[in-house]
Design a protein around this motif. Structure first.
Motif, PDB file in Angstrom:
ATOM      1  N   UNK A  74      -0.815  15.372  -4.658  1.00  0.00           N
ATOM      2  CA  UNK A  74      -0.752  15.576  -5.969  1.00  0.00           C
ATOM      3  C   UNK A  74       0.077  14.444  -6.613  1.00  0.00           C
ATOM      4  N   UNK A  75      -0.738  13.824  -8.018  1.00  0.00           N
ATOM      5  CA  UNK A  75      -0.147  12.884  -8.453  1.00  0.00           C
ATOM      6  C   UNK A  75       0.410  13.393  -9.809  1.00  0.00           C
ATOM      7  N   UNK A  76       1.419  13.478 -10.120  1.00  0.00           N
ATOM      8  CA  UNK A  76       1.954  14.395 -11.286  1.00  0.00           C
ATOM      9  C   UNK A  76       2.756  13.149 -12.362  1.00  0.00           C
ATOM     10  N   UNK A  77       2.697  13.610 -13.617  1.00  0.00           N
ATOM     11  CA  UNK A  77       3.307  12.874 -14.412  1.00  0.00           C
ATOM     12  C   UNK A  77       3.929  13.648 -15.718  1.00  0.00           C
ATOM     13  N   UNK A  78       4.916  13.441 -16.347  1.00  0.00           N
ATOM     14  CA  UNK A  78       5.291  14.221 -17.526  1.00  0.00           C
ATOM     15  C   UNK A  78       5.118  13.116 -18.840  1.00  0.00           C
ATOM     16  N   UNK A  79       4.086  13.497 -19.474  1.00  0.00           N
ATOM     17  CA  UNK A  79       3.521  12.699 -20.550  1.00  0.00           C
ATOM     18  C   UNK A  79       3.994  12.855 -21.889  1.00  0.00           C
ATOM     19  N   UNK A  80       4.150  11.638 -22.719  1.00  0.00           N
ATOM     20  CA  UNK A  80       4.700  11.947 -24.097  1.00  0.00           C
ATOM     21  C   UNK A  80       3.661  11.025 -24.912  1.00  0.00           C
ATOM     22  N   UNK A  88       0.771  -1.253  -0.155  1.00  0.00           N
ATOM     23  CA  UNK A  88       0.253  -0.107   0.149  1.00  0.00           C
ATOM     24  C   UNK A  88       1.017   1.211  -0.131  1.00  0.00           C
ATOM     25  N   UNK A  89       1.961   1.118   0.586  1.00  0.00           N
ATOM     26  CA  UNK A  89       2.902   2.333   0.786  1.00  0.00           C
ATOM     27  C   UNK A  89       3.502   2.611  -0.451  1.00  0.00           C
ATOM     28  N   UNK A  90       3.975   1.405  -1.306  1.00  0.00           N
ATOM     29  CA  UNK A  90       4.442   1.492  -2.561  1.00  0.00           C
ATOM     30  C   UNK A  90       3.805   2.100  -3.577  1.00  0.00           C
ATOM     31  N   UNK A  91       2.320   1.740  -3.608  1.00  0.00           N
ATOM     32  CA  UNK A  91       1.515   2.162  -4.444  1.00  0.00           C
ATOM     33  C   UNK A  91       1.144   3.612  -4.292  1.00  0.00           C
ATOM     34  N   UNK A  92       0.773   4.028  -2.900  1.00  0.00           N
ATOM     35  CA  UNK A  92       0.712   5.464  -2.645  1.00  0.00           C
ATOM     36  C   UNK A  92       1.858   6.332  -3.086  1.00  0.00           C
ATOM     37  N   UNK A  93       3.177   5.854  -3.000  1.00  0.00           N
ATOM     38  CA  UNK A  93       4.195   6.667  -3.794  1.00  0.00           C
ATOM     39  C   UNK A  93       4.422   6.722  -5.175  1.00  0.00           C
ATOM     40  N   UNK A  94       3.935   5.719  -5.923  1.00  0.00           N
ATOM     41  CA  UNK A  94       4.048   5.379  -7.101  1.00  0.00           C
ATOM     42  C   UNK A  94       2.831   6.449  -7.729  1.00  0.00           C
ATOM     43  N   UNK A  95       2.578   6.393  -8.966  1.00  0.00           N
ATOM     44  CA  UNK A  95       1.361   7.317  -9.773  1.00  0.00           C
ATOM     45  C   UNK A  95       0.610   6.146 -10.175  1.00  0.00           C
ATOM     46  N   UNK A  96      -0.577   5.607  -9.554  1.00  0.00           N
ATOM     47  CA  UNK A  96      -1.426   4.706 -10.197  1.00  0.00           C
ATOM     48  C   UNK A  96      -2.099   5.109 -11.362  1.00  0.00           C
ATOM     49  N   UNK A  97      -2.115   6.306 -11.484  1.00  0.00           N
ATOM     50  CA  UNK A  97      -3.098   6.925 -12.856  1.00  0.00           C
ATOM     51  C   UNK A  97      -2.321   6.963 -14.092  1.00  0.00           C
ATOM     52  N   UNK A 156      -7.468  -2.445 -13.739  1.00  0.00           N
ATOM     53  CA  UNK A 156      -7.610  -2.805 -12.210  1.00  0.00           C
ATOM     54  C   UNK A 156      -6.512  -3.354 -11.867  1.00  0.00           C
ATOM     55  N   UNK A 157      -5.505  -4.077 -12.711  1.00  0.00           N
ATOM     56  CA  UNK A 157      -4.393  -4.803 -12.481  1.00  0.00           C
ATOM     57  C   UNK A 157      -3.229  -3.621 -11.872  1.00  0.00           C
ATOM     58  N   UNK A 158      -3.241  -2.343 -12.313  1.00  0.00           N
ATOM     59  CA  UNK A 158      -2.456  -1.292 -12.105  1.00  0.00           C
ATOM     60  C   UNK A 158      -2.556  -0.815 -10.668  1.00  0.00           C
ATOM     61  N   UNK A 159      -3.862  -0.712 -10.377  1.00  0.00           N
ATOM     62  CA  UNK A 159      -4.309  -0.364  -8.859  1.00  0.00           C
ATOM     63  C   UNK A 159      -5.734  -0.502  -8.672  1.00  0.00           C
TER      64      UNK A 159
END
Length: 430
Positions: A313-319, A29-38, A64-67
């Motif tokens: 905040x869940x942040x990402x650099x999209x390409x 749960x901690x790892x998922x909260x640190x990553x960006x599940x979206x 659903x397998x991502x998060x």
């Protein structure tokens, strides 16, 4: 004495196992909260189903397998198809409803029914904001041809499986890549069905000699010309014609809803430096696919997987080819770091509203106004008075898409207040 120690030892082992399992769950749960599940990175989120010299078919990993937060998308899959000029995708049927959007190239889409078939021209629209789209009912045999002699064909599909959570493509053809599903029947079934000996059936339908390399094949211009004689323009009657289009010099957004599927299709373009101000969708879960360009996205949502009043905040650099999911009610802002365009699919779209949190029009904050027997609700909501809040909101004369460089320009002027805001966790900083 030994008998007494054995139960104690077993209890100790069970306690340690329980503690270990609890720690592992907490760690996950901690790892998922640190990553960006979206955020789905294009480098490792797409699985290739088929690939040859003429093109490929890829499917995004299950949402659903991502998060666990994306469980509401377990009945949806995203598929990408690309092919070179003058190529054919061989006839198939799928155990899923398909909603197709063409993002580059020109095609003829053929839908096959008992004793009939319908052919449609299917191409990227002359209007850069929206491209052709088409529904394919589950179990319908279909195929398409890339008409263009120079440009690759790219199609994004939202697939809604009807049997299970996996997608299965049933190809009639036997190629070097796979067998025809008809070959899986016992010999006596095709013999009785076709009223022919199996040797003849095998020679005509399944023989290795003359097999294609795969399910995407080359096709000559004469065959394309023959197909074109019967094709009609792509049908949009199955989708609502009530387009919701907004735009200005910084960007454009068009949305169209398929009421029968409860899905919206969106197409968005933004110029480099433009900002799509913070906003959220009331009901729809939006799946954004980057077609071209790059963007910075920030999504605000609950912290962790539990019910809480804490946010992060869940942040990402999209390409290109990246995918980002925006859950309903989660505020999001997007800044174009280059010229960028997106295709979007919104799930649970009927009666959905897009609510802006900044800008001149369609701003839900400015609509709060006065209530509670005339008391200043805005003043109770924020630290400043309602008048001050409205004055702040009205400083932005733009709507939806605005100049994302404004904040940076203010920083260059040495605005101390802006520098302080920069350090606040969860603030939108551009």
């Amino acid at each position: 004495m030994m008998r007494a120690r054995v139960p104690l030892l077993l209890l100790g082992i069970l306690f340690l196992a329980s503690l270990s399992a609890s720690f592992a769950t907490s760690l996950r749960e901690e790892e998922e909260s640190q990553d960006n599940p979206f955020y789905f990175n294009s480098d490792n989120s797409w699985n290739t189903l088929f690939k040859n010299q003429y093109g490929h078919i890829r499917v995004l990993q299950r949402f659903d397998q991502q998060s666990k937060r994306l469980q509401n998308l377990e009945d949806y899959r995203l598929v990408e198809f690309r092919s070179k000029p003058e190529t054919l995708l061989l006839p198939q049927q799928a155990d899923a409803e398909l909603l197709l959007v063409v993002r580059s190239g020109r095609a003829i889409l053929v839908l096959v029914e008992p004793d009939d078939r319908r052919e449609y021209f299917f191409h990227k629209s002359d209007n850069p904001i929206f491209s052709d789209h088409q529904k394919i009912p589950a179990g319908t045999i279909f195929y398409w041809v890339n008409l263009d002699p120079k440009e690759d064909l790219r199609i994004i599909q939202l697939a809604m499986p009807v049997t299970n959570l996996q997608i299965h493509d049933f190809f009639l053809s036997s190629t070097e890549a796979q067998q025809s599903y008809l070959q899986e029947f016992s010999k006596h079934i095709p013999e009785a069905s076709f009223n022919s000996k199996f040797e003849e059936i095998n020679r005509v339908l399944f023989a290795e000699e003359g097999q294609q390399e795969g399910v995407i094949v080359n096709i000559d211009s004469e065959q394309i010309e023959e197909l074109s004689k019967h094709a009609k323009s792509s049908s949009r009657k199955s989708l609502s014609k009530q387009d919701n289009t907004i735009g200005n010099e910084f960007g454009n957004l068009t949305e169209r809803t398929d009421n029968s599927l409860n899905v919206l299709i969106s197409s968005m373009e933004m110029k480099e430096g433009a900002l799509f101000v913070p906003h959220y969708y009331s009901k729809a879960i939006v799946i954004l696919v980057v077609n071209e360009g790059e963007a910075h996205v920030e999504l605000v949502g609950p912290k962790g997987n539990k019910e809480t009043l804490e946010f992060e905040s869940y942040r990402a650099e999209l390409s290109k080819d990246d995918v980002f999911v925006i859950p309903a009610a989660y505020p999001v802002a997007i800044k174009a770091t280059s010229n960028v365009n997106f295709t979007g699919f919104g799930i649970n779209a009927n009666n959905n509203n897009r609510n802006l949190l900044a800008g001149k029009t369609d701003n839900v904050i400015s609509s709060i106004g006065r209530a509670l027997d005339g008391k200043d609700v805005l003043g109770l909501t924020f630290s400043g008075s309602g008048e001050e809040v409205m004055k702040l909101i009205n400083k932005q004369s733009g709507s939806y898409f605005v100049d994302g460089h404004h904040h940076q320009q203010e920083q260059q002027k040495g605005s101390h207040q802006q520098e302080q805001q920069k350090g606040r966790k969860g603030a939108f900083v551009y």
